[in-house]
Enzyme design. Structure first.
Site, PDB file in Angstrom:
ATOM      1  N   HIS A 158       0.873  -1.212   0.039  1.00 39.24           N
ATOM      2  CA  HIS A 158       0.061  -0.102   0.072  1.00 39.24           C
ATOM      3  C   HIS A 158       0.793   1.372  -0.255  1.00 39.24           C
ATOM      4  O   HIS A 158       0.700   2.116   0.868  1.00 39.24           O
ATOM      5  CB  HIS A 158      -0.907  -0.301   1.381  1.00 39.24           C
ATOM      6  CG  HIS A 158      -2.040   0.812   1.325  1.00 39.24           C
ATOM      7  ND1 HIS A 158      -1.910   2.260   1.053  1.00 39.24           N
ATOM      8  CD2 HIS A 158      -3.348   0.586   1.483  1.00 39.24           C
ATOM      9  CE1 HIS A 158      -3.185   2.601   1.193  1.00 39.24           C
ATOM     10  NE2 HIS A 158      -4.070   1.555   1.493  1.00 39.24           N
ATOM     11  N   GLU A 257      -0.360   1.255  -5.287  1.00 36.70           N
ATOM     12  CA  GLU A 257      -0.349   0.055  -4.458  1.00 36.70           C
ATOM     13  C   GLU A 257      -0.549  -0.995  -5.348  1.00 36.70           C
ATOM     14  O   GLU A 257      -1.256  -1.220  -6.336  1.00 36.70           O
ATOM     15  CB  GLU A 257      -1.574  -0.110  -3.608  1.00 36.70           C
ATOM     16  CG  GLU A 257      -2.161   1.131  -2.873  1.00 36.70           C
ATOM     17  CD  GLU A 257      -3.280   1.134  -2.287  1.00 36.70           C
ATOM     18  OE1 GLU A 257      -4.009   0.078  -1.985  1.00 36.70           O
ATOM     19  OE2 GLU A 257      -4.101   2.362  -2.076  1.00 36.70           O
TER      20      GLU A 257
HETATM   21  O1  LIG Z   1      -7.276   3.903   6.370  1.00 37.20           O
HETATM   22  P1  LIG Z   1      -6.791   2.617   5.952  1.00 37.20           P
HETATM   23  O2  LIG Z   1      -7.515   1.443   6.456  1.00 37.20           O
HETATM   24  O3  LIG Z   1      -5.232   2.484   5.781  1.00 37.20           O
HETATM   25  O4  LIG Z   1      -7.178   2.293   4.225  1.00 37.20           O
HETATM   26  C1  LIG Z   1      -6.826   3.423   3.345  1.00 37.20           C
HETATM   27  C2  LIG Z   1      -7.410   2.988   1.839  1.00 37.20           C
HETATM   28  O5  LIG Z   1      -6.597   2.044   1.479  1.00 37.20           O
HETATM   29  C3  LIG Z   1      -7.182   1.583  -0.137  1.00 37.20           C
HETATM   30  O6  LIG Z   1      -6.478   2.155  -0.848  1.00 37.20           O
HETATM   31  C4  LIG Z   1      -8.557   1.326  -0.292  1.00 37.20           C
HETATM   32  O7  LIG Z   1      -8.776   1.201  -1.418  1.00 37.20           O
HETATM   33  C5  LIG Z   1      -9.152   2.644   0.271  1.00 37.20           C
HETATM   34  O8  LIG Z   1     -10.610   2.428   0.255  1.00 37.20           O
HETATM   35  C6  LIG Z   1      -8.947   2.845   1.836  1.00 37.20           C
HETATM   36  O9  LIG Z   1      -9.743   3.909   2.341  1.00 37.20           O
END
Ligand SMILES: O=P(O)(O)OC[C@H]1O[C@H](O)[C@H](O)[C@@H](O)[C@@H]1O
Length: 284
Positions: A158, A257
Site C-alpha cells: 500500500h 498500490e
Molecule cells: O485507512 P486505511 O485502512 O489504511 O485504508 C486506506 C485506503 O486503502 C485502500 O487504498 C482502499 O482502496 C481505500 O478504500 C482505503 O480507504
C-alpha cells in the site's frame, strides 16, 4: 564500490533498521514489516509518512509501505486491510553485497494475537524482502501455505509516494486499462487516458500489473513497476481523510498500490505465491 551498512535505532516506540548503500538509504520497522522511508542516491525522499502516524506499535502506521495481508480493505470477514500491518514480524535475514542491502522479515501464526486467527485460521508463512540498490527499492511479499488444506487471501503493498503538490502531479502508464471501485469491484470503466491527473478523492482499482508507471511532479520523477500482483490501486482521500492525516496532508502523497484485491490468490498445501513492487529512479 559503495559503502553498505545497517543501523538499528528507534522511531517513536518502534524498533527500526536503516539500510545504507552509498548515498541511498531506506528505513523500515519490524512492526508490520513496513518500510517508512526511501531516499535514493539523489537525496530526495520518495515515500510519505504522516506527521500524525501512530508509532506506538498498536495502530497501523499511516505512510511508507504498509503490507496488506491476508485481506484487502473490507473484502472479507477479518480486520480491515488484514493483520500483517499490526503485528511485529521476525527479522529472518540481513545481507549486504557490493551493490545492495537486503532484509527479510517473516510472519507466521505463532506471532499473531489469538483474535487475529479467527477470520484466517490457516497455517502460512509470509515473508517480506526489502532490497535497496542505488537507484531502486524492491519490496516483495511471498506467502506459503504451510498447512494441509487450501486457503485464499488478498494482499497489497500500500505504497504512499510523496509528491510536493498532488494537483501538479500526474501518473503515466494506465491508458487502456479498466478500473473499478476497490470496495465493490463489480462495475468496470475504461481508462482511455495514458496520463492520469491525480484529482482526489481518488479510490480506483486498475486491472493488470505488467506495466511501468511514471509518477511525474514538477521536480521529481519516479517509476513504479510490479510483478505477481495483478492489480494496481490508486488512493488519496482528499480533504476529508482519516484522523491520522494532518489538515492539508492529503496534498502531499498518492498511494500507488501493487494489489491482488478483486481476485484472491488461492494456495494449495505447500504452494507459494510472491508479488513485488519496484520503485525506481528513471534512466539518466
Ligand atoms: O485507512 P486505511 O485502512 O489504511 O485504508 C486506506 C485506503 O486503502 C485502500 O487504498 C482502499 O482502496 C481505500 O478504500 C482505503 O480507504
Amino acid at each position: 564500490m559503495s559503502a553498505t551498512r545497517i543501523d538499528t535505532h528507534r522511531l517513536g516506540e518502534l524498533p527500526a533498521l536503516t539500510l545504507h548503500l552509498g548515498e541511498a538509504r531506506a528505513t523500515l520497522t519490524p512492526f508490520g514489516a513496513q518500510v517508512l522511508s526511501w531516499i535514493p542516491e539523489d537525496g530526495q525522499e520518495r515515500l510519505y509518512l504522516s506527521e500524525s502516524a501512530a508509532l506506538g506499535g498498536a495502530q497501523p502506521i499511516r505512510g511508507g509501505i504498509p503490507i496488506v495481508f491476508p485481506q484487502f480493505g473490507t473484502l472479507g470477514p477479518g480486520a480491515r486491510h488484514g493483520f500483517a500491518r499490526t503485528h511485529t514480524w521476525r527479522i529472518d535475514e540481513t545481507r549486504q553485497g557490493e551493490d545492495y542491502v537486503l532484509v527479510t522479515l517473516q510472519l507466521d501464526p505463532s506471532l499473531l494475537e489469538p483474535g487475529a486467527r479467527t477470520a484466517f485460521p490457516h497455517d502460512f508463512l509470509a515473508e517480506v524482502t526489502v532490497l535497496l540498490s542505488e537507484r531502486r527499492l524492491d519490496v516483495e511479499l511471498a506467502v506459503r501455505n504451510t498447512g494441509t488444506a487450501p486457503f485464499a487471501f488478498t494482499a497489497a503493498l500500500h505504497t504512499y509516494l510523496a509528491v510536493p503538490e498532488i494537483e501538479r502531479s500526474a501518473l503515466q502508464g494506465l491508458g487502456g486499462s479498466e478500473y473499478t471501485d476497490p470496495a465493490d469491484p463489480s462495475r468496470w470503466h475504461a481508462e482511455p487516458e495514458n496520463v492520469t491527473r491525480l484529482e482526489p478523492p481518488l479510490d480506483r482499482l486498475y486491472r493488470g500489473g505488467e506495466r511501468v508507471l511514471t509518477l511525474a511532479t514538477p521536480t521529481l520523477r519516479t517509476e513504479i513497476a510490479q510483478a505477481g500482483f495483478g492489480e494496481t490501486v490508486l488512493w488519496n482521500p482528499g480533504e476529508h481523510g482519516p484522523a491520522d492525516l494532518p489538515a492539508g496532508a492529503w496534498r502531499h502523497f498518492v498511494c500507488i498500490e501493487a494489489a491482488q484485491a478483486s481476485v484472491p490468490v488461492s494456495l494449495r498445501a505447500d504452494e507459494e505465491w510472491a508479488g513485488r513492487q519496484a520503485l525506481m529512479l528513471p534512466e539518466r
